[in-house]
Scaffold this active site. Structure first.
Site: not given
Ligand code: ATP
Length: 328
Positions: A22-23, A26-27, A45, A135
């Site tokens: 779904v996305g 950075g991590f 994740k 963050d």
């Molecule tokens: P960074 O971690 O680099 O600051 P980020 O927060 O966008 O960036 P992620 O937390 O890895 O990175 O999230 C990536 C994508 O997945 C985002 O679009 C986020 O909305 C989605 N996402 C993250 N966690 C969930 C979850 N528990 N349920 C649904 N979507 C999620």
């Protein structure tokens, strides 16, 4: 600590089906998956390889689950090739960032005040557990079906600088995301404390209420922040919204250069939300209806495009035959 209800962390992969990306951030990458035993969707994740030295604060997961505004962590993911990650609740409405993109602007005011207060509650809860988030930003504030806040990505502060600086958009600094970092955090000897989050919260407030990204296009964000530059509040102050002055005042006190002057925020966010809480149901419905309409419209446009492609594909050979026939 294993995932609550899972037989063992190593066995977890067998319990997940239909994994769909779904996305990514950075991590690592985020997947939606169906937990076969539990029967509901979870998010997984999976950390990048270079984040493998990251140690999860597993012991505190269950403890944190007692705050409804913090994203629930079910356990640790261990993949067949040794990949590691976290299994959490899946948030179907994405984040405040996705909401901003969908609405192309700020949410209805009662919802904006609710997002602000619920984030403040989540942050306050973490602080009482001695966790500094580090963050806070729109894409880390996830939203459940009813657009209630679920604060995510807490505790990533323990990730090493090399991992963080590998961020895809290079807006990430020693800790956190540049636009949301307080000036004192640019000092390499800085030790994170709660005042870091209070500062980030003020930039988050600005972003929620303006519906915009702070400092768009700035290539020297770090220098501007240390010099005392902050997002412009003129447009916000011209809004005819009950409580907007108090909100801007709160923002300004939270982004004070001196961390010791940053206030306790919960009382103000609660008071401001209470002025709008009667209209929260209508505001949430308005957004959700708009959202469903958009999905329906996109679906219609997509089906229309598909039928155009199919009709063109069918008609082209027919048209060619007719042209050949006429020319004969
Ligand atoms: P960074 O971690 O680099 O600051 P980020 O927060 O966008 O960036 P992620 O937390 O890895 O990175 O999230 C990536 C994508 O997945 C985002 O679009 C986020 O909305 C989605 N996402 C993250 N966690 C969930 C979850 N528990 N349920 C649904 N979507 C999620």
């Amino acid at each position: 600590q294993t995932c609550g209800g899972c037989p063992s962390p190593n066995g977890l992969i067998e319990h997940l089906g239909d994994m769909l990306e779904v996305g990514s951030g950075g991590f690592g990458r985020v997947y939606k998956a169906r937990h076969k035993d539990w029967g509901f969707d979870v998010a997984v994740k999976i950390l990048k390889e270079d984040a493998s030295h990251y140690t999860f604060k597993e012991g505190s997961f269950m403890d944190l689950a007692s705050c409804e505004f913090v994203l629930r962590v079910h356990g640790v993911y261990k993949g067949p090739l040794g990949e590691r990650g976290l299994v959490t609740d899946y948030m179907s409405r994405g984040s405040i960032e996705s909401l901003q993109t969908k609405l192309s602007g700020p949410p209805p005011w009662p919802l904006a005040f609710q997002l602000a207060h619920q984030t403040a509650l989540a942050m306050n809860f973490l602080h009482h557990k001695n966790i500094v988030h580090l963050d806070l930003k729109p894409n880390n504030i996830l939203l459940n079906d009813e657009l209630n806040v679920r604060l995510a990505d807490f505790g990533l502060s323990t990730v090493s600088k090399s991992v963080v600086s590998d961020n895809r958009n290079s807006h990430t600094g020693p800790q956190g995301t540049l636009q949301y970092m307080p000036p004192e955090a640019f000092d390499l000897s800085y030790n994170p404390v709660r005042a870091f989050d209070i500062y980030s919260f003020s930039i988050l407030l600005w972003s929620i209420f303006s519906g915009k990204e702070p400092y768009p296009g700035y290539s020297i964000v770090k220098a501007r922040i240390t010099e005392g530059d902050r997002p412009d509040c003129k447009d916000l102050l011209s809004l005819n919204v009950d409580g907007i002055r108090a909100l801007v005042d709160l923002m300004k006190r939270c982004w004070e250069g001196d961390p010791d002057k940053r206030p306790y925020i919960l009382k103000t966010t609660e008071e401001l939300f209470s002025r709008h809480s009667d209209n929260i149901r209508r505001a949430v419905d308005e957004v959700l209806i708009n959202w469903i309409d958009q999905i329906r419209r996109n679906h219609i446009i997509l089906s229309h495009r598909m039928s155009t492609v199919v009709i063109t594909a069918l008609l082209t050979p027919l048209h060619k035959c007719c042209t050949i026939f006429i020319s004969i």
